[in-house]
Design a protein around this motif. Structure first.
Motif, PDB file in Angstrom:
ATOM      1  N   MET A   1     -67.770   2.451 -15.799  1.00 23.21           N
ATOM      2  CA  MET A   1     -66.828   3.488 -15.510  1.00 23.21           C
ATOM      3  C   MET A   1     -66.850   4.526 -16.627  1.00 23.21           C
ATOM      4  O   MET A   1     -66.981   4.193 -17.795  1.00 23.21           O
ATOM      5  N   GLU A   2     -66.705   5.766 -16.220  1.00 27.43           N
ATOM      6  CA  GLU A   2     -66.622   6.843 -17.186  1.00 27.43           C
ATOM      7  C   GLU A   2     -65.180   7.321 -17.265  1.00 27.43           C
ATOM      8  O   GLU A   2     -64.611   7.792 -16.286  1.00 27.43           O
ATOM      9  N   PHE A   3     -64.598   7.204 -18.453  1.00 28.40           N
ATOM     10  CA  PHE A   3     -63.204   7.601 -18.638  1.00 28.40           C
ATOM     11  C   PHE A   3     -63.077   9.065 -19.033  1.00 28.40           C
ATOM     12  O   PHE A   3     -62.059   9.683 -18.777  1.00 28.40           O
ATOM     13  N   ILE A   4     -64.102   9.603 -19.681  1.00 24.72           N
ATOM     14  CA  ILE A   4     -64.054  10.980 -20.152  1.00 24.72           C
ATOM     15  C   ILE A   4     -65.164  11.763 -19.463  1.00 24.72           C
ATOM     16  O   ILE A   4     -66.326  11.356 -19.467  1.00 24.72           O
ATOM     17  N   ALA A   5     -64.812  12.895 -18.886  1.00 28.66           N
ATOM     18  CA  ALA A   5     -65.782  13.708 -18.150  1.00 28.66           C
ATOM     19  C   ALA A   5     -66.791  14.338 -19.107  1.00 28.66           C
ATOM     20  O   ALA A   5     -66.502  14.594 -20.280  1.00 28.66           O
ATOM     21  N   ALA A   6     -67.983  14.611 -18.597  1.00 25.13           N
ATOM     22  CA  ALA A   6     -69.068  15.198 -19.396  1.00 25.13           C
ATOM     23  C   ALA A   6     -68.680  16.551 -20.000  1.00 25.13           C
ATOM     24  O   ALA A   6     -69.007  16.810 -21.166  1.00 25.13           O
ATOM     25  N   PRO A   7     -68.000  17.456 -19.269  1.00 27.78           N
ATOM     26  CA  PRO A   7     -67.604  18.725 -19.893  1.00 27.78           C
ATOM     27  C   PRO A   7     -66.646  18.543 -21.078  1.00 27.78           C
ATOM     28  O   PRO A   7     -66.705  19.299 -22.046  1.00 27.78           O
ATOM     29  N   VAL A   8     -65.798  17.538 -21.024  1.00 28.07           N
ATOM     30  CA  VAL A   8     -64.887  17.280 -22.134  1.00 28.07           C
ATOM     31  C   VAL A   8     -65.673  16.808 -23.353  1.00 28.07           C
ATOM     32  O   VAL A   8     -65.430  17.254 -24.478  1.00 28.07           O
ATOM     33  N   ILE A   9     -66.632  15.945 -23.146  1.00 32.01           N
ATOM     34  CA  ILE A   9     -67.471  15.464 -24.240  1.00 32.01           C
ATOM     35  C   ILE A   9     -68.289  16.617 -24.816  1.00 32.01           C
ATOM     36  O   ILE A   9     -68.430  16.754 -26.034  1.00 32.01           O
ATOM     37  N   ALA A  10     -68.827  17.478 -23.949  1.00 35.26           N
ATOM     38  CA  ALA A  10     -69.600  18.629 -24.420  1.00 35.26           C
ATOM     39  C   ALA A  10     -68.724  19.583 -25.224  1.00 35.26           C
ATOM     40  O   ALA A  10     -69.145  20.107 -26.270  1.00 35.26           O
ATOM     41  N   GLY A  11     -67.515  19.809 -24.781  1.00 37.29           N
ATOM     42  CA  GLY A  11     -66.585  20.667 -25.510  1.00 37.29           C
ATOM     43  C   GLY A  11     -66.222  20.084 -26.867  1.00 37.29           C
ATOM     44  O   GLY A  11     -66.173  20.810 -27.873  1.00 37.29           O
TER      45      GLY A  11
END
Length: 77
Positions: A1-11
């Protein structure tokens, strides 16, 4: 499961890179000034850029260029 979205991690990664780069820019050009905060640091960098030590700037910028070239060449392998 992914709890944090990719755009949030990129930001977050981009913000961390900007913060680290801002703390190191003074040393990269061999500048001497005191500043607190992101915007004040960049303002002081542009105000004191004429005081930059040429050999420190050459060494720092060439090191950054070499690191970027190594990254580009490692991606092409």
């Amino acid at each position: 499961m992914e709890f944090i979205a990719a755009p949030v991690i990129a930001g977050f990664t981009t913000a961390a890179a900007l913060t680290i780069g801002t703390t190191q820019i003074k040393s990269l050009f061999g500048l001497k000034f005191t500043a607190e905060g992101f915007l004040e640091t960049w303002r002081c960098v542009f105000q004191h850029i004429g005081e930059a030590k040429p050999w420190d700037a050459i060494l720092g910028l060439s090191s950054v260029a070499i690191l970027l070239l190594m990254r580009v060449f490692s991606l092409n392998l």
